[in-house]
Scaffold this active site. Structure first.
Site, PDB file in Angstrom:
ATOM      1  N   SER A 132       0.860  -1.173   0.000  1.00 32.57           N
ATOM      2  CA  SER A 132       0.000   0.000   0.000  1.00 32.57           C
ATOM      3  C   SER A 132       0.897   1.223   0.000  1.00 32.57           C
ATOM      4  O   SER A 132       2.077   1.139   0.371  1.00 32.57           O
ATOM      5  CB  SER A 132      -0.891  -0.003   1.251  1.00 32.57           C
ATOM      6  OG  SER A 132      -1.434   1.277   1.504  1.00 32.57           O
ATOM      7  N   TYR A 156      -2.087   0.192  10.364  1.00 26.53           N
ATOM      8  CA  TYR A 156      -2.054  -0.359   9.011  1.00 26.53           C
ATOM      9  C   TYR A 156      -0.738  -0.003   8.308  1.00 26.53           C
ATOM     10  O   TYR A 156      -0.113  -0.859   7.669  1.00 26.53           O
ATOM     11  CB  TYR A 156      -3.243   0.175   8.221  1.00 26.53           C
ATOM     12  CG  TYR A 156      -3.379  -0.409   6.840  1.00 26.53           C
ATOM     13  CD1 TYR A 156      -3.882  -1.691   6.648  1.00 26.53           C
ATOM     14  CD2 TYR A 156      -3.015   0.322   5.716  1.00 26.53           C
ATOM     15  CE1 TYR A 156      -4.018  -2.237   5.380  1.00 26.53           C
ATOM     16  CE2 TYR A 156      -3.143  -0.205   4.444  1.00 26.53           C
ATOM     17  CZ  TYR A 156      -3.645  -1.480   4.280  1.00 26.53           C
ATOM     18  OH  TYR A 156      -3.765  -2.014   3.016  1.00 26.53           O
TER      19      TYR A 156
END
Length: 244
Positions: A132, A156
């Site tokens: 990501s 995250y």
């Protein structure tokens, strides 16, 4: 030509993999959903070699049982796609780890570690870690693995940065055994990106280097991933971070 053994989670490119006669094993926590996806892919592609197998990356015993079952049934593993992710409220895995870190990084690391001998045996093989853009902001503090000041995005980002570092370490340890590793950011809009784009970039994440090289891929990100899955063995791509 032998069929590739591919482990993955539910994603659109499953259909492309199956259409190319790959043997696809969908490793997932939800057996009902996984079986439904496997049946749908079989019907749409005509490829009968699509299966579902139970795997909970938040439980180390489940990971060991999955690997034991896989190794007892399958003779080959050419592509391992580490794709599962958790992003949500503070929680812990069954083994007591902060859940985002435990599922997104520790679970994938442990799974790959247990499968390393099969990957080496079947080389050239590849490890694809789904990353990501949060990889750029993640910070890993070994003195604060529980993440006392928890926030969803920070947790995250930390997990994806850890997966990026693992991509580099996997390259360093297993490259001589013809096992290559990639980190791939799939984009935002349900695994697709701006259809007008025809140039993607790969950035080295080794030691925070800022080395860019242009790579021509097809516009949709899922097709970009397919090309990474099936492109001939390319030494220069190992350890790179691919992003839309």
């Amino acid at each position: 030509m032998p069929r590739a053994e591919i482990l993955d989670w539910e994603r659109p490119q499953h259909y492309e993999l199956a259409k190319r006669n790959a043997k696809v094993i969908i490793a997932c926590r939800n057996d009902i959903k996984g079986e439904a996806v496997a049946r749908s892919i079989k019907i749409k592609t005509g490829n009968p070699f699509v299966y579902c197998s139970h795997l909970d990356l938040g439980n180390q015993r489940s990971i060991r049982e999955f690997v034991q079952d896989f190794l007892s049934k399958e003779s080959a593993l050419h592509v391992l796609i580490n794709n599962a992710a958790y992003m949500g409220p503070r929680a812990t895995t069954d083994d007591g780890y902060e859940r985002t870190f435990g599922v997104n990084y520790l679970g994938h690391f442990y799974l790959t570690y247990l499968l390393q001998d099969r990957l080496k045996k079947c080389g050239p093989s590849r490890i694809i870690n789904i990353a990501s853009d949060a990889i750029k902001k993640g910070k890993l503090d070994f003195d604060d693995l529980p993440l006392r000041n928890y926030d969803i995005y920070g947790a995250y980002a930390r997990s994806k940065a850890s997966l990026g570092m693992f991509t580099i370490e996997a390259h360093r340890r297993w490259f001589d055994d013809t096992v290559v590793s990639y980190a791939v950011h799939p984009g935002y809009k349900t695994w697709s990106i701006d259809n007008k784009a025809d140039i993607k970039h790969a950035r080295s994440i080794d030691n925070n280097a800022v080395r860019w090289s242009s790579l021509c891929f097809t516009p949709r990100t899922d097709k970009m991933l397919i090309r990474i899955y099936f492109t001939p063995f390319n030494i220069r791509w190992s350890s790179l971070y691919f992003t839309p």
